[in-house]
Design a protein around this motif. Structure first.
Motif, PDB file in Angstrom:
ATOM      1  N   TYR A   1     -43.587  60.642  70.143  1.00  0.00           N
ATOM      2  CA  TYR A   1     -42.568  59.760  69.574  1.00  0.00           C
ATOM      3  C   TYR A   1     -43.098  58.823  68.483  1.00  0.00           C
ATOM      4  O   TYR A   1     -42.423  58.632  67.472  1.00  0.00           O
ATOM      5  CB  TYR A   1     -41.810  59.026  70.688  1.00  0.00           C
ATOM      6  N   PRO A   2     -44.285  58.261  68.649  1.00  0.00           N
ATOM      7  CA  PRO A   2     -44.838  57.507  67.504  1.00  0.00           C
ATOM      8  C   PRO A   2     -45.030  58.388  66.272  1.00  0.00           C
ATOM      9  O   PRO A   2     -44.816  57.935  65.142  1.00  0.00           O
ATOM     10  CB  PRO A   2     -46.182  56.997  68.039  1.00  0.00           C
TER      11      PRO A   2
ATOM     12  N   LEU B   1     -43.146  61.037  65.469  1.00  0.00           N
ATOM     13  CA  LEU B   1     -41.815  61.259  64.888  1.00  0.00           C
ATOM     14  C   LEU B   1     -41.375  60.035  64.082  1.00  0.00           C
ATOM     15  O   LEU B   1     -40.794  60.173  62.998  1.00  0.00           O
ATOM     16  CB  LEU B   1     -40.797  61.582  65.988  1.00  0.00           C
ATOM     17  N   LEU B   2     -41.685  58.866  64.615  1.00  0.00           N
ATOM     18  CA  LEU B   2     -41.334  57.633  63.895  1.00  0.00           C
ATOM     19  C   LEU B   2     -42.082  57.574  62.565  1.00  0.00           C
ATOM     20  O   LEU B   2     -41.515  57.279  61.517  1.00  0.00           O
ATOM     21  CB  LEU B   2     -41.661  56.420  64.768  1.00  0.00           C
TER      22      LEU B   2
ATOM     23  N   GLU C   1     -40.772  60.064  60.047  1.00  0.00           N
ATOM     24  CA  GLU C   1     -39.493  59.606  59.494  1.00  0.00           C
ATOM     25  C   GLU C   1     -39.718  58.505  58.470  1.00  0.00           C
ATOM     26  O   GLU C   1     -39.089  58.488  57.409  1.00  0.00           O
ATOM     27  CB  GLU C   1     -38.573  59.116  60.614  1.00  0.00           C
ATOM     28  N   GLN C   2     -40.639  57.586  58.779  1.00  0.00           N
ATOM     29  CA  GLN C   2     -40.923  56.504  57.831  1.00  0.00           C
ATOM     30  C   GLN C   2     -41.545  57.043  56.543  1.00  0.00           C
ATOM     31  O   GLN C   2     -41.354  56.478  55.470  1.00  0.00           O
ATOM     32  CB  GLN C   2     -41.841  55.460  58.483  1.00  0.00           C
TER      33      GLN C   2
ATOM     34  N   SER D   1     -33.434  61.384  60.989  1.00  0.00           N
ATOM     35  CA  SER D   1     -32.838  61.481  62.327  1.00  0.00           C
ATOM     36  C   SER D   1     -31.470  60.825  62.365  1.00  0.00           C
ATOM     37  O   SER D   1     -31.163  59.937  61.556  1.00  0.00           O
ATOM     38  CB  SER D   1     -33.757  60.817  63.364  1.00  0.00           C
TER      39      SER D   1
ATOM     40  N   TYR E   1     -33.670  65.195  65.200  1.00  0.00           N
ATOM     41  CA  TYR E   1     -34.558  65.146  64.040  1.00  0.00           C
ATOM     42  C   TYR E   1     -34.373  66.401  63.208  1.00  0.00           C
ATOM     43  O   TYR E   1     -34.200  67.497  63.751  1.00  0.00           O
ATOM     44  CB  TYR E   1     -36.019  65.053  64.502  1.00  0.00           C
TER      45      TYR E   1
ATOM     46  N   ARG F   1     -37.131  51.134  68.989  1.00  0.00           N
ATOM     47  CA  ARG F   1     -36.828  52.535  68.689  1.00  0.00           C
ATOM     48  C   ARG F   1     -37.599  53.465  69.636  1.00  0.00           C
ATOM     49  O   ARG F   1     -37.036  54.420  70.185  1.00  0.00           O
ATOM     50  CB  ARG F   1     -37.174  52.797  67.238  1.00  0.00           C
ATOM     51  N   LEU F   2     -38.882  53.182  69.873  1.00  0.00           N
ATOM     52  CA  LEU F   2     -39.704  54.013  70.764  1.00  0.00           C
ATOM     53  C   LEU F   2     -39.195  53.910  72.197  1.00  0.00           C
ATOM     54  O   LEU F   2     -39.151  54.919  72.918  1.00  0.00           O
ATOM     55  CB  LEU F   2     -41.175  53.597  70.680  1.00  0.00           C
TER      56      LEU F   2
ATOM     57  N   ASP G   1     -36.136  56.076  72.411  1.00  0.00           N
ATOM     58  CA  ASP G   1     -36.502  57.496  72.389  1.00  0.00           C
ATOM     59  C   ASP G   1     -37.047  57.941  73.739  1.00  0.00           C
ATOM     60  O   ASP G   1     -36.724  59.029  74.231  1.00  0.00           O
ATOM     61  CB  ASP G   1     -37.556  57.765  71.300  1.00  0.00           C
ATOM     62  N   LEU G   2     -37.894  57.116  74.336  1.00  0.00           N
ATOM     63  CA  LEU G   2     -38.489  57.485  75.628  1.00  0.00           C
ATOM     64  C   LEU G   2     -37.438  57.496  76.731  1.00  0.00           C
ATOM     65  O   LEU G   2     -37.467  58.371  77.608  1.00  0.00           O
ATOM     66  CB  LEU G   2     -39.639  56.535  75.980  1.00  0.00           C
TER      67      LEU G   2
END
Lengths: 115, 49
Positions: free
Chosen positions: A51-52, A54-55, A58-59, A65, A79, B23-24, B27-28
């Motif tokens: 997830y970090p 994906l963030l 995206e940035q 997303s 995404y 946001r994280l 998502d989790l």
């Protein structure tokens, strides 16, 4: 039971971009499962890494997303690959192919070839 | 002027960090919800025996 391999950091970005390129928009959970499926279940995906990433992608503009309904009508973030991401994927694919070809030369080398 | 600029930079970084953390977290939470549903569909019980 054979221990699954952890995904090497740095290669996960390429896997994410390629999976979105092939399969179209996916939510994070679906993306994780598909990557593990493509690996033949030889890889485990750590959500604390995914997830970090994906963030960050995206940035950087490689993916975009938006929230939408999942298969079970749950709200989830989907995404998708952007044009920037597609270019990045092409560039990283070329780099990997070059690296693989180069390393392959070392695996094939014999002492007598170098004398 | 430099102090003000440094303060604004720190403030922006703090706001960005909080937004990213939120946001994280979201998502989790989604991931856990979807994984739980998949496990239940595959026959696992919600209650640990």
């Amino acid at each position: 039971m054979k221990k699954k391999t952890d995904v090497r950091q740095g290669t996960l970005a390429l896997m994410v971009l390629k999976t979105l390129d092939v399969l179209g928009p996916l939510h994070g959970y679906g993306l994780a499962r598909r990557i593990e499926q493509i690996s033949g279940d030889r890889l485990t995906l750590n959500t604390g890494t995914l997830y970090p990433l994906l963030l960050r992608l995206e940035q950087e503009g490689a993916i975009a997303s938006e929230r939408g309904p999942s298969e079970n009508n749950r709200s989830a973030r989907f995404y998708r690959l952007t044009a920037v991401g597609r270019k990045q994927l092409q560039s990283e694919t070329r780099d990997w192919e070059r690296t693989t070809e180069l390393i392959g030369r070392f695996f094939d080398v014999k002492a007598e070839d170098l004398r | 002027m430099r102090r003000l600029r440094r303060f604004l930079i720190r403030l922006t970084a703090s706001v960005t960090r909080r937004r990213d953390d939120e946001r994280l977290r979201e998502d989790l939470e989604d991931h856990i919800t979807l994984q739980t549903e998949a496990n239940v569909s595959a026959g696992e019980s919600l209650v640990k025996k």
